[in-house]
Design an enzyme around this catalytic site. Structure first.
Site, PDB file in Angstrom:
ATOM      1  N   TYR A  97      61.191  23.850  13.392  1.00 13.76           N
ATOM      2  CA  TYR A  97      60.523  24.113  12.114  1.00 13.76           C
ATOM      3  C   TYR A  97      61.560  24.617  11.122  1.00 13.76           C
ATOM      4  CZ  TYR A  97      57.307  26.396   8.784  1.00 13.76           C
ATOM      5  OH  TYR A  97      56.615  26.795   7.655  1.00 13.76           O
TER       6      TYR A  97
ATOM      7  N   ASP B  47      69.777  26.008  11.527  1.00  7.97           N
ATOM      8  CA  ASP B  47      68.719  26.861  10.985  1.00  7.97           C
ATOM      9  C   ASP B  47      68.619  28.075  11.893  1.00  7.97           C
ATOM     10  OD1 ASP B  47      66.367  28.155  10.338  1.00  7.97           O
ATOM     11  OD2 ASP B  47      65.307  26.313   9.820  1.00  7.97           O
TER      12      ASP B  47
ATOM     13  N   LYS C  59      64.567  36.301   7.730  1.00  9.63           N
ATOM     14  CA  LYS C  59      63.982  37.297   8.628  1.00  9.63           C
ATOM     15  C   LYS C  59      64.828  38.577   8.743  1.00  9.63           C
ATOM     16  CE  LYS C  59      61.137  33.916  11.020  1.00  9.63           C
ATOM     17  NZ  LYS C  59      59.788  34.161  10.571  1.00  9.63           N
TER      18      LYS C  59
END
Ligand code: HOZ
Length: 427
Positions: free
Chosen positions: A142, A237, A265
């Site tokens: 994702y 990523d 994050k």
């Protein structure tokens, strides 16, 4: 009716599905989402005053535990000086310098506000810098919800992707090709046929959005070699794995230098900071230096940067990752032992402070194996754990997160709860 039920009913009147991000709605596991009122260290409390051991940690950012006093104090101090300027600050320089120091493949970095924004901007930059349109991603990874990433595999190896979301034009999805994770031969095949058209390969080197799934070293090495040979950009990523599986991210564990990295994050410490960065010769294509446009009113926001910088300082304390890794391993070993004592087909894995639990006998190695895990059994386990005061990710296909505040007592309490939960599955 519990306070959570009341709030959920009310939320659904003003907000689609009652939540601001779909997985929070508990659709996958069923039941009522918990509305959180406060958090501290490894715990949070819901609207009924019930305390939970939290294993989502805001989906990764809360690596130093919730409401760490140093982070809270830094946020308060920054807020006192103003919330947002829309003009540069020294804090942004310090943060960029820190990221470049900790992740040496990043020579220059741009701060943005979300992982989606970072991945979307990085891919635009890759396309702008190479003059090519096609991007390769892998099934189950994702990369945020930009149009070109909401794509699933086409019907054959060399067919372009199909949208996975309504509202994504097929014309956008056609520039994305979706291949199988951990399948080096397939990647070789595609590069052999159309390597000169590929702008970038984007991958989660430790995947966290199809539960936790490790890339094999050979898969990432193949990717590195092919991208170099064909002038494509290798993009890691590391929104989830960055500063989470190790101080230098997954790239430091595998010893592979991507051309670009996407972060989020942990670098925001609980506030909205994300980033993309990499080789300086690529980053120079970005506005105002180059023709690839990207901008944001809240990019490098001073309060968010203060939270992120303080978090980045705390995680550099000696022994931080050793302890985090030991505690996370202790958790997954304890869960696996409890499961096996109960005769459950179950296994678990951990990388640094990130973990996965799987209702299957052997560790999944690709997306198809992950999807074959027993989702219904996970759902029942999830609810038994929730009843016992342990909050796992409300989906069988999300990774879990441990913080530095998950001490032995917290892990032991979790394992005791798991013993009861596994017994309930068989009861
Ligand atoms: N994107 C997260 C799941 N991988 C969920 C984020 C959230 O709901 O906060």
């Amino acid at each position: 009716m519990s306070n959570n039920d009341t709030l959920f009913a009310r939320a659904q009147k003003s907000t689609p599905g009652g939540v601001n991000s779909p997985v929070r709605a508990f659709r996958s596991v069923g039941g009522t989402p918990r509305f959180i009122t406060r958090a501290a260290g490894p715990h949070f409390w819901d609207a009924d005053g019930k305390r939970y051991i939290d294993y989502i940690g805001s989906w990764g950012p809360a690596i130093v535990g919730h409401a760490h006093p140093d982070v809270v104090q830094a946020v308060q101090a920054a807020a006192t000086n103003g919330l947002s300027f829309g003009a540069p600050t020294e804090g942004e320089i310090l943060m960029a310098e820190e990221i470049c120091k900790l992740v040496p493949s990043i020579e220059q970095v741009r701060l943005v506000s979300s992982g989606t924004e970072a991945a979307m901007s990085a891919l635009r930059l890759a396309r702008g810098a190479t003059g090519r349109d096609m991007v390769i991603k892998f099934e189950g990874c994702y990369h945020g919800h930009a149009d070109s990433m909401l794509v699933k595999a086409g019907s054959g190896l060399l067919t372009f992707g199909n949208p996975t979301s309504s509202g994504v034009p097929a014309d956008f999805a056609k520039h994305t090709m979706v291949l199988d994770y951990n399948d080096s031969a397939q990647l070789e095949d595609v590069f052999g046929k159309m390597g000169d058209q590929i702008a970038a390969v984007i991958v989660e080197p430790v995947a966290g959005n199809m539960n936790l799934l490790r890339a094999t070293p050979e898969f990432l090495q193949t990717m590195r070699r092919l991208c170099t040979a064909h002038g494509a950009i290798l993009m890691f990523d590391e929104v989830m794995s960055g500063f989470r599986v190790a101080l230098g991210g997954a790239q430091s564990l595998y010893g592979i230098q991507p051309d670009m990295t996407v972060l989020g994050k942990v670098i925001g410490g609980g506030l909205p900071v994300a980033a993309f960065g990499g080789r300086a010769d690529l980053m120079k294509h970005l506005a105002p230096l180059g023709p690839v446009y990207q901008a944001g009113t809240l990019s490098g926001n001073p309060v968010a940067v203060a939270a992120g910088m303080t978090t980045l300082k705390i995680i550099q304390q000696p022994g931080f990752y050793e302890r985090l890794g030991v505690q996370t391993r202790k958790l997954v070993d304890g869960l696996a032992t409890a499961a096996h004592e109960a005769g459950e087909a179950f296994c678990a894995d951990a990388v640094g402070g990130m973990f996965g639990i799987y209702f299957t006998a052997t560790l999944p190695e690709n997306y198809a194996q992950m999807m074959a895990c027993d989702k219904e059994r996970f759902n029942r386990f999830f609810h038994a754990m929730l009843d016992a005061g342990v909050y796992l990710a409300p989906s069988a296909f999300e990774a879990g997160f441990v913080s530095a505040m998950h001490d032995d007592a917290v892990i032991d309490e979790t394992v005791v709860a798991a013993r009861g939960a596994f017994a309930r599955l068989n009861g």
